[in-house]
Design a protein around this motif. Sequence first.
Motif, PDB file in Angstrom:
ATOM      1  N   ILE A  86      47.077  16.273  25.222  1.00 34.72           N
ATOM      2  CA  ILE A  86      47.112  17.632  24.814  1.00 34.72           C
ATOM      3  C   ILE A  86      47.335  18.493  25.796  1.00 34.72           C
ATOM      4  N   LYS A  87      48.275  19.411  25.840  1.00 32.46           N
ATOM      5  CA  LYS A  87      48.713  20.212  26.962  1.00 32.46           C
ATOM      6  C   LYS A  87      47.415  20.947  27.432  1.00 32.46           C
ATOM      7  N   VAL A  88      47.169  21.017  28.640  1.00 31.26           N
ATOM      8  CA  VAL A  88      46.019  21.660  29.376  1.00 31.26           C
ATOM      9  C   VAL A  88      46.595  23.113  29.624  1.00 31.26           C
ATOM     10  N   SER A  89      45.447  23.932  29.379  1.00 26.70           N
ATOM     11  CA  SER A  89      45.732  25.246  29.665  1.00 26.70           C
ATOM     12  C   SER A  89      45.418  25.606  31.229  1.00 26.70           C
ATOM     13  N   SER A  90      46.638  25.748  31.817  1.00 31.68           N
ATOM     14  CA  SER A  90      46.367  26.127  33.250  1.00 31.68           C
ATOM     15  C   SER A  90      45.650  27.429  33.618  1.00 31.68           C
ATOM     16  N   PHE A  91      45.816  28.304  32.744  1.00 30.60           N
ATOM     17  CA  PHE A  91      44.984  29.659  32.889  1.00 30.60           C
ATOM     18  C   PHE A  91      43.352  29.474  33.070  1.00 30.60           C
ATOM     19  N   THR A  92      43.021  28.659  31.889  1.00 23.37           N
ATOM     20  CA  THR A  92      41.643  28.268  31.950  1.00 23.37           C
ATOM     21  C   THR A  92      41.107  27.308  32.908  1.00 23.37           C
ATOM     22  N   VAL A  93      42.138  26.344  33.277  1.00 21.83           N
ATOM     23  CA  VAL A  93      41.789  25.372  34.677  1.00 21.83           C
ATOM     24  C   VAL A  93      41.483  26.469  35.774  1.00 21.83           C
ATOM     25  N   ILE A  94      42.316  27.459  36.050  1.00 23.14           N
ATOM     26  CA  ILE A  94      42.057  28.235  37.103  1.00 23.14           C
ATOM     27  C   ILE A  94      40.960  28.989  37.139  1.00 23.14           C
ATOM     28  N   LEU A  95      40.641  29.712  35.726  1.00 26.88           N
ATOM     29  CA  LEU A  95      39.474  30.422  35.700  1.00 26.88           C
ATOM     30  C   LEU A  95      38.312  29.376  35.843  1.00 26.88           C
ATOM     31  N   GLY A  96      38.378  28.388  35.301  1.00 28.88           N
ATOM     32  CA  GLY A  96      37.172  27.467  35.432  1.00 28.88           C
ATOM     33  C   GLY A  96      36.673  27.049  36.782  1.00 28.88           C
ATOM     34  N   VAL A  97      37.681  26.630  37.509  1.00 29.49           N
ATOM     35  CA  VAL A  97      37.664  26.360  39.008  1.00 29.49           C
ATOM     36  C   VAL A  97      37.081  27.652  39.836  1.00 29.49           C
ATOM     37  N   LEU A  98      37.677  28.840  39.357  1.00 30.17           N
ATOM     38  CA  LEU A  98      37.236  30.073  40.148  1.00 30.17           C
ATOM     39  C   LEU A  98      35.868  30.313  39.670  1.00 30.17           C
ATOM     40  N   ALA A  99      35.505  30.108  38.499  1.00 32.22           N
ATOM     41  CA  ALA A  99      33.952  30.406  37.866  1.00 32.22           C
ATOM     42  C   ALA A  99      33.029  29.366  38.700  1.00 32.22           C
ATOM     43  N   LEU A 100      33.380  28.116  38.731  1.00 36.76           N
ATOM     44  CA  LEU A 100      32.611  27.113  39.491  1.00 36.76           C
ATOM     45  C   LEU A 100      32.482  27.373  40.925  1.00 36.76           C
ATOM     46  N   ALA A 101      33.535  27.836  41.474  1.00 39.07           N
ATOM     47  CA  ALA A 101      33.480  28.009  42.993  1.00 39.07           C
ATOM     48  C   ALA A 101      32.613  29.130  43.012  1.00 39.07           C
ATOM     49  N   GLY A 102      32.488  30.226  42.319  1.00 35.84           N
ATOM     50  CA  GLY A 102      31.857  31.560  42.416  1.00 35.84           C
ATOM     51  C   GLY A 102      30.312  31.098  42.267  1.00 35.84           C
ATOM     52  N   GLY A 103      30.076  30.358  41.227  1.00 40.46           N
ATOM     53  CA  GLY A 103      28.622  29.810  40.882  1.00 40.46           C
ATOM     54  C   GLY A 103      28.002  28.979  41.990  1.00 40.46           C
ATOM     55  N   LEU A 104      28.702  28.343  42.510  1.00 39.31           N
ATOM     56  CA  LEU A 104      28.342  27.441  43.820  1.00 39.31           C
ATOM     57  C   LEU A 104      28.229  28.256  44.871  1.00 39.31           C
ATOM     58  N   ALA A 105      29.047  29.100  45.174  1.00 43.25           N
ATOM     59  CA  ALA A 105      28.720  30.256  46.324  1.00 43.25           C
ATOM     60  C   ALA A 105      27.706  30.996  45.877  1.00 43.25           C
ATOM     61  N   ASP A 106      27.359  31.312  44.864  1.00 40.50           N
ATOM     62  CA  ASP A 106      26.068  32.006  44.621  1.00 40.50           C
ATOM     63  C   ASP A 106      24.856  31.410  44.898  1.00 40.50           C
ATOM     64  N   PHE A 107      24.742  29.771  44.650  1.00 39.86           N
ATOM     65  CA  PHE A 107      23.840  29.258  44.743  1.00 39.86           C
ATOM     66  C   PHE A 107      23.563  29.128  46.273  1.00 39.86           C
ATOM     67  N   LEU A 108      24.578  29.090  47.057  1.00 41.83           N
ATOM     68  CA  LEU A 108      24.681  28.995  48.532  1.00 41.83           C
ATOM     69  C   LEU A 108      24.405  30.264  49.312  1.00 41.83           C
ATOM     70  N   GLY A 109      24.360  31.238  48.532  1.00 41.35           N
ATOM     71  CA  GLY A 109      24.134  32.782  49.220  1.00 41.35           C
ATOM     72  C   GLY A 109      25.367  33.334  49.698  1.00 41.35           C
ATOM     73  N   VAL A 110      26.685  32.971  49.334  1.00 40.05           N
ATOM     74  CA  VAL A 110      27.885  33.160  49.941  1.00 40.05           C
ATOM     75  C   VAL A 110      28.616  34.043  48.500  1.00 40.05           C
ATOM     76  N   LYS A 111      29.024  35.165  48.886  1.00 42.80           N
ATOM     77  CA  LYS A 111      29.575  36.353  48.085  1.00 42.80           C
ATOM     78  C   LYS A 111      31.096  35.867  47.981  1.00 42.80           C
ATOM     79  N   LEU A 112      31.865  35.249  47.130  1.00 38.03           N
ATOM     80  CA  LEU A 112      33.332  35.422  46.972  1.00 38.03           C
ATOM     81  C   LEU A 112      33.737  36.505  46.321  1.00 38.03           C
ATOM     82  N   PRO A 113      34.867  36.942  46.641  1.00 41.91           N
ATOM     83  CA  PRO A 113      35.741  38.134  46.040  1.00 41.91           C
ATOM     84  C   PRO A 113      36.412  37.525  44.646  1.00 41.91           C
ATOM     85  N   LEU A 114      35.564  37.185  43.560  1.00 38.65           N
ATOM     86  CA  LEU A 114      36.224  36.345  42.718  1.00 38.65           C
ATOM     87  C   LEU A 114      37.370  37.349  41.921  1.00 38.65           C
TER      88      LEU A 114
END
Length: 119
Positions: free
Chosen positions: A69-97
Motif C-alpha cells: 500500500i502506498k506509504v504516506s511520506s508526510f506521516t513518515v516525515i512527521l514520525g521520524v521528526l517526532a521520534l527524533a524529538g522525543g529521543l532528543a528530549d530523553f537525552l536533554g537536547v532541545k531540537l527546534p522541531l
Amino acid sequence: MERSQPEGHQDAQKSSLNKRLDEIGWALFLIMIGGLWLLPAGKVPEGTWLVGAGLIMLGVNGVRYSNGIKVSSFTVILGVLALAGGLADFLGVKLPLFPILLILIGASIILKPSIPPKT
C-alpha cells in the motif's frame, strides 16, 4: 497452483486495509494519550509522547509498505521528526522541531515535481 485475484478486488482489499490501518493508528494514538494522562505528573519522561506518536506513525507506514500500500511520506516525515524529538528530549537536547518541519515540508514541495511518476 495459486490463483490470482482480479486487480479490482486487490485494490478494494488494499483500500479497506489502508482505512483500517488509519483507524488502528488513531486508536493507538488516543489510547497512548489517555494512558499518559492517567499517570501522575512527573512520572513520565518528557519525550514519551513524541516517541509514542513517532513509533505509531512509522509502524502504520511499515505495515502499509509490507502490504504493498502506498506509504504516506508526510506521516513518515512527521514520525521520524517526532521520534527524533522525543529521543532528543530523553537525552536533554532541545531540537527546534517546528522549524525543521517547515524546512522538510518546503523541501518536499520543491522536490515533488522532479520525481518522475511511477508507471
